[in-house]
Design a protein around this motif. Sequence first.
Motif, PDB file in Angstrom:
ATOM      1  N   ALA A   1       0.812  -1.213   0.000  1.00 57.82           N
ATOM      2  CA  ALA A   1       0.000   0.000   0.000  1.00 57.82           C
ATOM      3  C   ALA A   1       0.846   1.264   0.000  1.00 57.82           C
ATOM      4  N   GLN A   2       2.039   1.187   0.562  1.00 55.21           N
ATOM      5  CA  GLN A   2       2.883   2.367   0.705  1.00 55.21           C
ATOM      6  C   GLN A   2       3.875   2.551  -0.432  1.00 55.21           C
TER       7      GLN A   2
ATOM      8  N   TRP B   1      -7.122   7.372   2.870  1.00 51.52           N
ATOM      9  CA  TRP B   1      -5.887   6.934   3.507  1.00 51.52           C
ATOM     10  C   TRP B   1      -5.773   5.422   3.375  1.00 51.52           C
ATOM     11  N   ILE B   2      -4.765   4.824   3.986  1.00 55.66           N
ATOM     12  CA  ILE B   2      -4.591   3.375   3.963  1.00 55.66           C
ATOM     13  C   ILE B   2      -5.471   2.761   5.051  1.00 55.66           C
TER      14      ILE B   2
ATOM     15  N   GLU C   1      -5.002  10.683  -2.330  1.00 61.57           N
ATOM     16  CA  GLU C   1      -4.681   9.581  -1.434  1.00 61.57           C
ATOM     17  C   GLU C   1      -3.456   9.856  -0.577  1.00 61.57           C
TER      18      GLU C   1
ATOM     19  N   THR D   1      -1.207   7.833   0.759  1.00 59.57           N
ATOM     20  CA  THR D   1      -0.840   6.420   0.707  1.00 59.57           C
ATOM     21  C   THR D   1       0.638   6.145   0.506  1.00 59.57           C
TER      22      THR D   1
ATOM     23  N   ASP E   1       2.057   8.889   3.830  1.00 63.23           N
ATOM     24  CA  ASP E   1       1.253   7.681   3.983  1.00 63.23           C
ATOM     25  C   ASP E   1       0.676   7.653   5.396  1.00 63.23           C
TER      26      ASP E   1
END
Length: 584
Positions: free
Chosen positions: A46-47, A151-152, A177, A179, A184
Amino acid sequence: MYRQLLLFLWITLCGTWISSAQEMPLLGHQLRAEERSFLPDYLKAAQSQTPIPPPAPVRTPAEWEEAQALLITWTSFPEILSEIVRYAALEVPVYIVTQNSTTVLDYLNNKGISTDNVFFINTPFNSIWIRDYGPWSVYKNQVDSLWIADWIYNRPRPKDDAVPAAVAETFGLPFYEATAPPTDLIHTGGNFMVDGWGTGFSSELIVEENPDKSLEEIQGIMQQYLGINRYVLMETLPYDEIHHIDMHMKLLNEETLLVGQYPEGVADGPQIEENIAYIQNNYLTAFGNPYHIVRIPMPADAFGSYPDDYGDYRTLTNSIFINKTLLVPVYESSDSSNLDILRQHLPAYKIVGIDCNDIITSLGALHCITKLVMSDDPLWISLPLLADMHNVSGDYNVKARIEHRSGIAEAILWYRTDSTQNFTAVPMQEQIAAGALFNFVADIPQQADSSTVQYYISATSNSGKSQVRPITAPAGFYSFDVYGGDEVGLEQQMLSIRPENLMLSPNPVQALANVYISNPQTQFCTIELSEISGKTIQSVFSGMLNAGKHRFELHTQHLAAGMYWCKWKSERGEAVVKPLIVVH
């Protein structure tokens, strides 16, 4: 593109588990043991993308502002979801995330629920908890363009985490986002609420889940993506397994916090009270006033148990505003007097109780499974409410922030003192001053002693858009009482702490009494309710209290009929005691 890539990477990493997860009837609100083991790989995937921050300052609107749609994900608990659709579709279009719209339509039709205002977003998902993984509406420059921020998601559920992108595409909205490093952010929607003025509230779960970031870095990301310039973080609760604040508190307006209340010393009650005291002692509202606290019971389960005795985490705060309607979770132990607390503070809102016995065992209720898409043409009206007051010479000044992207053509303050009569209109005057909180003002003329003044605001934009506040006006309105007496003389009396300076109204009382007191100076004090024997049975307030007039609420619906003592006590031992009669 990012969400599709993330989904591909995640399925590549953990395809076997994802395949089995698709067959699960329910992914609970808490993090599963097998999910915990996959979380590091999920977050790494995800990052790995390029961050896309909003290109201009943004404001996250409050939940009570105008919405254009409600989102739900159709999976587990269709009985509860169908009741949400029944009432929400009367206010806004309902968009249902599903890959089988025919089944959903059949279910709703069999329930006798109109589907004229029901639409579908055909996209994969993992779970029902759209509050946590769903999109956040933000406004460019306070009221201009509607954008989507994300966001995540703090669960390794990539299909859920991809839903916000699908929503943004459905509504044709820009999508931003948080992210990728350095912006993140791992977060969850149930642990976030806002006042519409840049104040955000969360538990310290957000700090725990972002260990590579300082608090200042977290605040910076929240400011950049969601316009949060003041972030209030509270201790997590020992019995709330998911640590989401919407399980025990909710903003009813810019200055009022609805707080779940346990019997003294039970379950999360002590930590909740510590958190509220922390807010009261360290923060004022965006308008510079103390927060008004409204308490509502946290119901026991069917066996009379609470979470510290293996009971369900039943909550009434896990409710959802949908324009003029508030959907509230109820259980067999909830009675009408609990909903009356909400009706008192939300004038003319349609308060609808929906049975959440089945879902609460999964650690969530109505707020957890719903998400709003806010209006794409907001006319923002925000104002501090006038408190009950002792009559003084002069009018009652009402000030507000009123904004629309096209400008404001007209703003009107409406008031009356007789509910059988029409409201009187007072044009509001626009005041433009750099850095001022409010840009429109008007005065309600001084009224006779013992008057109750009812009022609301309406506004029309240059483009022709109209709005009122409260959103239920004119059926709903704000009000304050005007008492007789010399305010200066009253302050002098308070210096001697005479008993008549503590007022209870109504008295006798059935469910809710107001405690009025004028504090001669800022000091530590307590307000308690006790039995005739002197045994304390309820703490109304404990902490530093600013000088001036204050109102507190004392809930009595759970008390046996009879006489009680309400006691105000200063740190120096000075006390004021008044009898309170409870009737049913």
